[in-house]
Design a protein around this motif. Structure first.
Motif, PDB file in Angstrom:
ATOM      1  N   GLU A 141     -40.450   7.655 -10.842  1.00  0.00           N
ATOM      2  CA  GLU A 141     -40.323   8.699 -11.865  1.00  0.00           C
ATOM      3  C   GLU A 141     -41.550   9.602 -11.871  1.00  0.00           C
ATOM      4  O   GLU A 141     -41.433  10.830 -11.969  1.00  0.00           O
ATOM      5  CB  GLU A 141     -40.133   8.054 -13.241  1.00  0.00           C
ATOM      6  CG  GLU A 141     -39.892   9.063 -14.358  1.00  0.00           C
ATOM      7  CD  GLU A 141     -39.684   8.391 -15.703  1.00  0.00           C
ATOM      8  OE1 GLU A 141     -38.734   8.753 -16.404  1.00  0.00           O
ATOM      9  OE2 GLU A 141     -40.484   7.489 -16.048  1.00  0.00           O
ATOM     10  N   ASN A 144     -41.221  11.911  -9.004  1.00  0.00           N
ATOM     11  CA  ASN A 144     -39.922  12.594  -8.962  1.00  0.00           C
ATOM     12  C   ASN A 144     -39.073  12.170  -7.754  1.00  0.00           C
ATOM     13  O   ASN A 144     -38.496  13.003  -7.057  1.00  0.00           O
ATOM     14  CB  ASN A 144     -40.119  14.116  -8.962  1.00  0.00           C
ATOM     15  CG  ASN A 144     -38.855  14.854  -9.372  1.00  0.00           C
ATOM     16  OD1 ASN A 144     -38.059  14.349 -10.167  1.00  0.00           O
ATOM     17  ND2 ASN A 144     -38.657  16.044  -8.823  1.00  0.00           N
ATOM     18  N   THR A 180     -33.482   5.488 -19.668  1.00  0.00           N
ATOM     19  CA  THR A 180     -34.123   6.765 -20.024  1.00  0.00           C
ATOM     20  C   THR A 180     -34.950   7.364 -18.887  1.00  0.00           C
ATOM     21  O   THR A 180     -35.733   8.276 -19.114  1.00  0.00           O
ATOM     22  CB  THR A 180     -35.030   6.576 -21.259  1.00  0.00           C
ATOM     23  OG1 THR A 180     -35.984   5.537 -20.996  1.00  0.00           O
ATOM     24  CG2 THR A 180     -34.209   6.198 -22.478  1.00  0.00           C
ATOM     25  N   LYS A 182     -36.079   9.753 -16.034  1.00  0.00           N
ATOM     26  CA  LYS A 182     -35.815  11.192 -15.915  1.00  0.00           C
ATOM     27  C   LYS A 182     -35.625  11.614 -14.453  1.00  0.00           C
ATOM     28  O   LYS A 182     -35.967  12.734 -14.082  1.00  0.00           O
ATOM     29  CB  LYS A 182     -36.961  11.977 -16.563  1.00  0.00           C
ATOM     30  CG  LYS A 182     -37.096  11.730 -18.056  1.00  0.00           C
ATOM     31  CD  LYS A 182     -38.276  12.493 -18.636  1.00  0.00           C
ATOM     32  CE  LYS A 182     -38.379  12.300 -20.150  1.00  0.00           C
ATOM     33  NZ  LYS A 182     -38.631  10.903 -20.533  1.00  0.00           N
ATOM     34  N   ILE A 183     -35.100  10.724 -13.647  1.00  0.00           N
ATOM     35  CA  ILE A 183     -34.830  10.995 -12.239  1.00  0.00           C
ATOM     36  C   ILE A 183     -33.417  10.513 -11.922  1.00  0.00           C
ATOM     37  O   ILE A 183     -32.876   9.661 -12.628  1.00  0.00           O
ATOM     38  CB  ILE A 183     -35.845  10.266 -11.325  1.00  0.00           C
ATOM     39  CG1 ILE A 183     -36.010   8.809 -11.760  1.00  0.00           C
ATOM     40  CG2 ILE A 183     -37.178  10.997 -11.275  1.00  0.00           C
ATOM     41  CD1 ILE A 183     -36.857   7.960 -10.861  1.00  0.00           C
ATOM     42  N   ASP A 205     -27.413   6.251 -13.337  1.00  0.00           N
ATOM     43  CA  ASP A 205     -26.519   7.384 -13.593  1.00  0.00           C
ATOM     44  C   ASP A 205     -25.147   7.136 -12.977  1.00  0.00           C
ATOM     45  O   ASP A 205     -24.127   7.559 -13.511  1.00  0.00           O
ATOM     46  CB  ASP A 205     -27.117   8.670 -13.011  1.00  0.00           C
ATOM     47  CG  ASP A 205     -28.438   9.031 -13.670  1.00  0.00           C
ATOM     48  OD1 ASP A 205     -28.557   8.839 -14.890  1.00  0.00           O
ATOM     49  OD2 ASP A 205     -29.360   9.488 -12.957  1.00  0.00           O
TER      50      ASP A 205
END
Length: 287
Positions: A141, A144, A180, A182-183, A205
């Motif tokens: 994360e 990225n 949670t 963010k990638i 995801d």
């Protein structure tokens, strides 16, 4: 040397015939037998039942996490340790390139051969394994990098030491943290998905399963022992539990089913790895 399951006996016979024909130098017989083998493979694998798919998910020749990583990852670099207790070999973490895209792969590794199985604890992670996975995910994360989780475990290790070091807390922490990130994250069940041990690296995801993999809250043997007090009824339990990839897709509990080569991932690791890598890259584009 290949291992054969009960329903693969006809395939084994043709394989043996091919080996004998090669020893005799009979190229014509080898050609005919190879054609027969292709037909027999399609016939055997076309209509597998739930219990046969469970057997394939546990097949000793089935590709494990490191097999896939070696096949589709370029410039792979392994990350070790949870920075708190020790390095758990049942969880492996690699940074590298998949299809030209830099990524992190976090997987559960069972190990082959008695010595390696013991070292990897038969693919049953301790809490420090899940903490290593979390450390690697946070590292991804930070820089990225998308993550591919490879799920393959009978379950989290239930030993006294694992409980003393907070097994349930480590699993719960991963569920909380991975929800949670963010990638982009993609999780794939490549063999067995056993209960909380699978969930601990399964929050992503997209959640997919290889065609001949299984995902369940308990093993069919455990289910049969509880419901009927008879572990030998595992075949009946497997059917009742709806644990195959197709069942879970129909129940909308997973997003996708990744097709394996017609003869199973254990007989064609290269093409199975291509299917998995292509799925990951395609989902990254949509995510």
């Amino acid at each position: 040397m290949s291992s054969y399951l009960d329903f693969e006996k006809s395939i084994k016979q043709i394989d043996d015939d091919i080996a004998n024909a090669k020893i005799k130098g009979d190229e014509h017989a080898v050609e005919i037998l190879n054609k027969n083998l292709e037909k027999e493979i399609v016939k055997v694998y076309k209509n597998l039942n739930e219990y046969q798919r469970l057997q394939l998910a546990r097949h000793p020749d089935r590709p494990y996490a490191i097999d896939y990583i070696r096949l589709f990852m370029v410039d792979a670099y392994e990350i070790h340790g949870d920075r708190a207790f020790r390095d758990d070999p049942a969880i492996v973490c690699y940074i590298g390139y998949i299809g030209g895209k830099k990524a992190m792969v976090i997987g559960e590794q069972k190990g082959r051969g008695t010595k390696n199985k013991l070292r990897r604890n038969f693919g049953m992670p301790h809490p420090e394994g899940y903490r290593k996975a979390l450390r690697a995910a946070k590292l991804a994360e930070k820089f990225n990098l998308p993550i591919l989780f490879l799920i393959d475990t009978p379950g989290a290790y239930p030993g006294v030491g694992a409980e003393e070091r907070g097994q349930s807390e480590a699993i719960a922490r991963n569920l909380f943290e991975f929800a949670t990130l963010k990638i982009p994250t993609v999780a794939v069940v490549i063999g067995e998905g056993g209960s909380g041990g699978a969930l601990a690296i399964g929050v992503a995801d997209k959640l997919a399963m290889m065609k001949n993999s299984v995902f369940s809250v308990i093993s069919p043997e455990g289910c049969a022992a509880i419901l009927w007090n008879d572990p030998s009824k595992q075949e009946q339990a497997t059917k009742a539990m709806k644990i195959t990839a197709d069942d879970l897709k129909n129940l909308k509990l997973i997003d996708d089913v990744i097709n394996e080569p017609v003869n199973g991932a254990h007989r064609d690791k290269e093409n199975a790895s291509k299917e998995l890598a292509n799925y990951f890259v395609s989902k990254l584009q949509s995510l």
